[in-house]
Scaffold this motif. Structure first.
Motif, mmCIF file in Angstrom:
data_model
loop_
_atom_site.group_PDB
_atom_site.id
_atom_site.type_symbol
_atom_site.label_atom_id
_atom_site.label_comp_id
_atom_site.label_asym_id
_atom_site.label_seq_id
_atom_site.Cartn_x
_atom_site.Cartn_y
_atom_site.Cartn_z
ATOM 1 N N SER A 38 -19.939 3.844 -20.003
ATOM 2 C CA SER A 38 -18.570 3.374 -19.764
ATOM 3 C C SER A 38 -17.606 4.530 -19.549
ATOM 4 O O SER A 38 -16.730 4.457 -18.685
ATOM 5 C CB SER A 38 -18.107 2.480 -20.914
ATOM 6 N N SER A 41 -18.211 5.843 -16.079
ATOM 7 C CA SER A 41 -17.725 4.939 -15.036
ATOM 8 C C SER A 41 -16.207 5.010 -14.894
ATOM 9 O O SER A 41 -15.690 4.974 -13.776
ATOM 10 C CB SER A 41 -18.155 3.505 -15.319
ATOM 11 N N VAL A 42 -15.507 5.127 -16.010
ATOM 12 C CA VAL A 42 -14.045 5.243 -15.939
ATOM 13 C C VAL A 42 -13.657 6.534 -15.225
ATOM 14 O O VAL A 42 -12.795 6.537 -14.338
ATOM 15 C CB VAL A 42 -13.425 5.186 -17.355
ATOM 16 N N GLY A 45 -14.809 6.272 -11.416
ATOM 17 C CA GLY A 45 -13.994 5.312 -10.669
ATOM 18 C C GLY A 45 -12.578 5.803 -10.466
ATOM 19 O O GLY A 45 -12.019 5.717 -9.357
ATOM 20 N N SER A 58 -13.777 2.291 -5.120
ATOM 21 C CA SER A 58 -13.708 2.956 -6.417
ATOM 22 C C SER A 58 -14.320 2.088 -7.512
ATOM 23 O O SER A 58 -15.008 2.606 -8.398
ATOM 24 C CB SER A 58 -12.253 3.281 -6.765
ATOM 25 N N CYS A 59 -14.099 0.790 -7.432
ATOM 26 C CA CYS A 59 -14.722 -0.125 -8.401
ATOM 27 C C CYS A 59 -16.234 -0.149 -8.220
ATOM 28 O O CYS A 59 -16.979 -0.197 -9.211
ATOM 29 C CB CYS A 59 -14.141 -1.530 -8.253
ATOM 30 N N ALA A 62 -17.537 2.953 -9.768
ATOM 31 C CA ALA A 62 -17.482 2.854 -11.233
ATOM 32 C C ALA A 62 -18.635 2.003 -11.771
ATOM 33 O O ALA A 62 -19.278 2.374 -12.756
ATOM 34 C CB ALA A 62 -16.140 2.281 -11.679
ATOM 35 N N PHE A 66 -21.703 3.360 -14.037
ATOM 36 C CA PHE A 66 -21.948 2.738 -15.338
ATOM 37 C C PHE A 66 -23.424 2.387 -15.491
ATOM 38 O O PHE A 66 -24.042 2.683 -16.510
ATOM 39 C CB PHE A 66 -21.091 1.485 -15.517
#
Length: 120
Positions: A38, A41-42, A45, A58-59, A62, A66
């Motif tokens: 997590s 990924s943050v 992203g 970008s999502c 991410a 993740f």
């Protein structure tokens, strides 16, 4: 004051299950793997968004980071966990043999000491 559950164990609440299948509190490496994935990924992203200003891409980045980060961290941690368990078993067996053979004619240390003293 600690809260009591139905089982009567103080301080023990319901286990936290991720997606209803993964018990994060009781499965070794699960918590660390999810946190690593997590956080990665943050960062990935948000970094991709700052560089490209494309929200959907970008999502996607991410989510991909993740999944890859969680799985990579999970396999690395489980490999080290299994290696550590094998080492613990070997050490336990060695200690058991040491206790079992100590001060007997089968003791390897006693044979080494007797050969050293006879050579002198």
């Amino acid at each position: 004051m600690a809260t009591e559950t139905e089982a009567g164990e103080p301080g023990k609440g319901k286990p936290f299950k991720l997606l209803g299948i993964l018990d994060v509190q009781n499965v070794p490496c699960a918590r660390d793997s999810v946190l690593c994935g997590s956080l990665g990924s943050v960062v990935a992203g948000f970094g991709h968004f700052l560089l490209t200003s494309r929200v959907r891409r970008s999502c996607d980045v991410a989510v991909g980071v993740f999944i890859l980060g969680t799985l990579g961290s999970w396999f690395h941690c489980r490999y080290n966990f299994a290696k550590q368990r094998i080492q613990q078993r070997m050490i336990q067996e060695g200690i058991k043999n040491k206790i079992l053979f100590e001060s007997t004619h089968l003791d390897p240390e006693r044979k080494e000491i007797s050969t050293k003293s006879s050579n002198s």
